[in-house]
Design an enzyme around this catalytic site. Structure first.
Site, PDB file in Angstrom:
ATOM      1  N   ARG A 118       1.700  34.368  32.563  1.00  0.00           N
ATOM      2  CA  ARG A 118       0.356  34.945  32.217  1.00  0.00           C
ATOM      3  C   ARG A 118      -0.032  35.126  30.818  1.00  0.00           C
ATOM      4  NH1 ARG A 118       1.750  37.689  36.804  1.00  0.00           N
ATOM      5  NH2 ARG A 118       0.958  36.756  38.751  1.00  0.00           N
ATOM      6  N   LYS A 140      -8.658  28.317  20.652  1.00  0.00           N
ATOM      7  CA  LYS A 140      -9.139  27.306  21.729  1.00  0.00           C
ATOM      8  C   LYS A 140      -8.071  26.510  22.357  1.00  0.00           C
ATOM      9  CE  LYS A 140     -13.196  25.328  20.499  1.00  0.00           C
ATOM     10  NZ  LYS A 140     -14.378  24.828  20.735  1.00  0.00           N
ATOM     11  N   GLU A 182     -13.326  16.417   9.254  1.00  0.00           N
ATOM     12  CA  GLU A 182     -13.599  18.002   9.271  1.00  0.00           C
ATOM     13  C   GLU A 182     -13.697  18.637   8.170  1.00  0.00           C
ATOM     14  OE1 GLU A 182     -14.182  19.163  12.305  1.00  0.00           O
ATOM     15  OE2 GLU A 182     -13.703  17.278  13.410  1.00  0.00           O
ATOM     16  N   LYS A 210     -13.211  28.402   8.635  1.00  0.00           N
ATOM     17  CA  LYS A 210     -12.967  28.407  10.187  1.00  0.00           C
ATOM     18  C   LYS A 210     -12.511  30.052  10.806  1.00  0.00           C
ATOM     19  CE  LYS A 210     -11.585  26.656  14.319  1.00  0.00           C
ATOM     20  NZ  LYS A 210     -11.325  25.473  15.240  1.00  0.00           N
ATOM     21  N   GLU A 220     -17.010  31.716  21.093  1.00  0.00           N
ATOM     22  CA  GLU A 220     -18.012  30.849  21.100  1.00  0.00           C
ATOM     23  C   GLU A 220     -19.331  31.407  21.852  1.00  0.00           C
ATOM     24  OE1 GLU A 220     -18.174  26.282  21.391  1.00  0.00           O
ATOM     25  OE2 GLU A 220     -16.429  27.121  20.901  1.00  0.00           O
ATOM     26  N   ARG A 224     -20.189  30.397  16.447  1.00  0.00           N
ATOM     27  CA  ARG A 224     -19.392  29.371  16.219  1.00  0.00           C
ATOM     28  C   ARG A 224     -19.681  28.014  16.726  1.00  0.00           C
ATOM     29  NH1 ARG A 224     -12.990  30.681  18.425  1.00  0.00           N
ATOM     30  NH2 ARG A 224     -12.256  28.380  18.220  1.00  0.00           N
ATOM     31  N   ASN A 228     -19.778  22.928  15.479  1.00  0.00           N
ATOM     32  CA  ASN A 228     -20.080  21.567  16.023  1.00  0.00           C
ATOM     33  C   ASN A 228     -20.931  20.547  15.368  1.00  0.00           C
ATOM     34  OD1 ASN A 228     -18.308  22.045  18.264  1.00  0.00           O
ATOM     35  ND2 ASN A 228     -20.006  23.307  19.130  1.00  0.00           N
ATOM     36  N   HIS A 231     -21.117  16.681  15.213  1.00  0.00           N
ATOM     37  CA  HIS A 231     -20.374  16.596  16.616  1.00  0.00           C
ATOM     38  C   HIS A 231     -21.081  15.829  17.897  1.00  0.00           C
ATOM     39  CE1 HIS A 231     -17.145  18.439  14.311  1.00  0.00           C
ATOM     40  NE2 HIS A 231     -16.200  18.340  15.217  1.00  0.00           N
ATOM     41  N   HIS A 235     -19.375  12.845  19.341  1.00  0.00           N
ATOM     42  CA  HIS A 235     -18.804  12.633  20.361  1.00  0.00           C
ATOM     43  C   HIS A 235     -19.485  11.518  20.930  1.00  0.00           C
ATOM     44  CE1 HIS A 235     -17.716  17.193  20.613  1.00  0.00           C
ATOM     45  NE2 HIS A 235     -16.544  16.411  20.244  1.00  0.00           N
ATOM     46  N   HIS A 249     -11.948  10.250  15.767  1.00  0.00           N
ATOM     47  CA  HIS A 249     -12.814  11.522  15.781  1.00  0.00           C
ATOM     48  C   HIS A 249     -13.404  11.901  14.322  1.00  0.00           C
ATOM     49  CE1 HIS A 249     -14.177  15.384  17.176  1.00  0.00           C
ATOM     50  NE2 HIS A 249     -13.622  15.890  16.121  1.00  0.00           N
TER      51      HIS A 249
HETATM   52  N1  NAD Z   1      -8.711  23.817  19.585  1.00  0.00           N
HETATM   53  C1  NAD Z   1      -9.443  23.113  18.803  1.00  0.00           C
HETATM   54  O1  NAD Z   1     -10.215  24.177  18.153  1.00  0.00           O
HETATM   55  C2  NAD Z   1      -9.596  21.670  18.210  1.00  0.00           C
HETATM   56  C3  NAD Z   1     -10.591  21.436  17.497  1.00  0.00           C
HETATM   57  C4  NAD Z   1     -10.540  20.211  17.003  1.00  0.00           C
HETATM   58  C5  NAD Z   1      -9.690  18.974  17.601  1.00  0.00           C
HETATM   59  N2  NAD Z   1      -9.067  19.585  18.823  1.00  0.00           N
HETATM   60  C6  NAD Z   1      -8.202  18.505  19.514  1.00  0.00           C
HETATM   61  O2  NAD Z   1      -7.181  18.012  18.558  1.00  0.00           O
HETATM   62  C7  NAD Z   1      -6.840  16.577  19.068  1.00  0.00           C
HETATM   63  C8  NAD Z   1      -6.589  15.597  17.973  1.00  0.00           C
HETATM   64  O3  NAD Z   1      -5.904  16.268  17.075  1.00  0.00           O
HETATM   65  P1  NAD Z   1      -5.273  15.288  16.020  1.00  0.00           P
HETATM   66  O4  NAD Z   1      -6.201  14.483  15.256  1.00  0.00           O
HETATM   67  O5  NAD Z   1      -4.374  16.224  15.112  1.00  0.00           O
HETATM   68  O6  NAD Z   1      -4.173  14.247  16.685  1.00  0.00           O
HETATM   69  P2  NAD Z   1      -2.849  14.271  17.177  1.00  0.00           P
HETATM   70  O7  NAD Z   1      -2.519  15.445  17.476  1.00  0.00           O
HETATM   71  O8  NAD Z   1      -3.044  13.295  18.533  1.00  0.00           O
HETATM   72  O9  NAD Z   1      -1.925  13.479  16.240  1.00  0.00           O
HETATM   73  C9  NAD Z   1      -2.364  12.208  15.636  1.00  0.00           C
HETATM   74  C10 NAD Z   1      -1.120  11.440  15.519  1.00  0.00           C
HETATM   75  O10 NAD Z   1      -0.431  11.784  14.374  1.00  0.00           O
HETATM   76  C11 NAD Z   1       0.940  11.928  14.488  1.00  0.00           C
HETATM   77  N3  NAD Z   1       1.416  13.000  13.849  1.00  0.00           N
HETATM   78  C12 NAD Z   1       1.055  14.402  13.670  1.00  0.00           C
HETATM   79  N4  NAD Z   1       1.592  14.766  12.554  1.00  0.00           N
HETATM   80  C13 NAD Z   1       2.339  13.841  11.871  1.00  0.00           C
HETATM   81  C14 NAD Z   1       2.822  13.832  10.508  1.00  0.00           C
HETATM   82  N5  NAD Z   1       2.972  14.804   9.795  1.00  0.00           N
HETATM   83  N6  NAD Z   1       3.482  12.721   9.943  1.00  0.00           N
HETATM   84  C15 NAD Z   1       3.301  11.594  10.911  1.00  0.00           C
HETATM   85  N7  NAD Z   1       2.758  11.573  12.113  1.00  0.00           N
HETATM   86  C16 NAD Z   1       2.234  12.656  12.527  1.00  0.00           C
HETATM   87  C17 NAD Z   1       0.935  12.320  15.764  1.00  0.00           C
HETATM   88  O11 NAD Z   1       2.348  12.135  16.560  1.00  0.00           O
HETATM   89  C18 NAD Z   1      -0.026  11.649  16.715  1.00  0.00           C
HETATM   90  O12 NAD Z   1       0.273  10.127  16.828  1.00  0.00           O
HETATM   91  C19 NAD Z   1      -7.948  16.486  20.223  1.00  0.00           C
HETATM   92  O13 NAD Z   1      -7.242  16.455  21.348  1.00  0.00           O
HETATM   93  C20 NAD Z   1      -8.876  17.433  20.042  1.00  0.00           C
HETATM   94  O14 NAD Z   1      -9.584  17.715  21.044  1.00  0.00           O
HETATM   95  C21 NAD Z   1      -8.713  20.921  18.895  1.00  0.00           C
END
Ligand code: NAD
Length: 345
Positions: A118, A140, A182, A210, A220, A224, A228, A231, A235, A249
């Protein structure tokens, strides 16, 4: 390093930004989770092989858990597998999860931490630019369902976020572009001068923005929503190019930001100067602002009408005389007109 507090009533924490920030992991775990006797590190196989990974030290005995690559890994099945592995290694309520990776890892490990026993504490070591400027901060967490992205999740704040800019040395170019999308958003939300700053300052400034938005609206409810910005079309473009890998993205967000400016001008909210600024910021970050060739405008409109942030009418986050705000009830003809303008630019 630069320390940025995320000020939340009972769950405040620090985001630490800069070269070598991950070296502080053991100290952060000891200070923030004094009850911890062991650590569950959640990461991805390719990351565990990076040179910087070997230097990570949580200061306690740890078990390593890997999750697969790609959005398919952001699933309830991965959360179940992680929780079962936590249980098998005897992870208890007072222990801690450390997510080491991009937004995918921090989202899924954060959600596993939110539901295991939990809710147990977790820290994020953000290793992509996108995670450092955005995803790892704010609590989030969640996973996807076949029916849609991020449909299952929880607000669960980390105990600390470490954004070590040194680990970005191994990040592939497309992932850099993703993070820059971003950064463009934050530049346009508050500080266009950001684009000329050194990397560490860019990351820190985005993290500050942020943190401020999250502190004002943790769950949110209102403000917040400005996060977006760019976005809604972003999206829709991602959905339209689904599976082709054409657009990442952050690249889609960059197009979405310029589209939002063009739309805001059509609605009389801003003038040419602001639209030009949007184009300048996106270009300064080496991102493109044009729609991918052959994309069908009506189809994009369909995706935007279904965007969960849109509710039932067309809602966009748009620039205006009072800054960037959600605008409801935008007419489909204005949206199509703005898409047309963007393709002709
Ligand atoms: N929670 C939130 O507020 C929030 C906000 C924006 C995005 N997201 C989520 O984040 C995700 C995308 O995250 P992302 O863009 O970081 O992609 P990701 O986490 O999929 O990473 C992208 C690629 O980079 C590689 N990688 C990571 N760090 C590395 C490093 N230092 N050196 C070499 N390779 C590396 C990973 O293994 C992967 O192949 C999505 O699922 C999205 O929904 C969440």
């Amino acid at each position: 390093v630069i320390t940025i507090p995320v000020e939340l009533a009972t769950r405040g924490y620090d985001v630490v930004v800069g070269p070598g920030a991950a070296k502080g992991l053991a100290g952060v775990v000891a200070e923030r989770v004094p009850t911890a006797q062991q650590v569950a590190i959640v990461t991805q196989q390719p990351l565990a092989g990076q040179p910087w990974f070997a230097a990570l030290d949580p200061g306690l005995p740890f078990a390593l858990h890997t999750v697969p690559e790609g959005e398919v890994a952001k699933s309830t099945a991965t959360v179940e597998a992680l929780c079962r592995a936590f249980a098998a290694s005897g992870l208890s309520r007072g222990d801690v999860v450390v997510a080491v990776g991009g937004g995918l890892v921090t989202d899924v490990a954060g959600f596993a931490a939110a539901v295991y026993h939990r809710g147990i504490p977790y820290c994020n070591v953000a290793t992509t630019l996108l995670a450092q400027v955005d995803a790892a901060i704010g609590g989030k967490t969640g996973v996807n369902l076949p029916e849609g992205k991020n449909l299952v999740g929880a607000f669960w704040q980390p105990a600390a976020v470490l954004c070590d800019t040194d680990v970005l040395a191994t990040l592939p170019p497309r992932e850099w572009a993703c993070g820059r999308g971003e950064i463009a958003k934050y530049a346009l939300l508050g500080d266009p001068g950001l684009v000329a700053q050194p990397l560490e300052e860019q990351v820190a400034q985005c993290a500050r923005m942020k943190a401020a938005v999250v502190a004002a609206d943790e769950r949110e409810g209102g403000t917040r929503a400005v996060l977006n910005y760019g976005h809604t079309l972003g999206h829709a473009l991602e959905a339209a190019s689904m599976g082709t890998g054409d657009l990442r993205h952050g690249e889609a967000v960059a197009v979405g930001l310029v589209f939002a400016a063009v739309l805001a001008r059509r609605l009389g909210r801003i003038g040419d100067e602001r639209v030009a600024l949007h184009r300048q910021v996106v270009a300064a970050l080496d991102l493109r602002a044009d729609l991918p060739e052959g994309v069908d405008h009506e189809r994009l409109l369909g995706f935007m009408a279904r965007d969960k942030k849109a509710g039932h009418d067309l809602t966009f986050v748009l620039d205006g005389p009072d800054g960037v705000q959600p605008v409801h009830g935008v007419g489909p003809s204005d949206v199509l007109g703005a898409l047309e303008e963007l393709s002709c630019a």
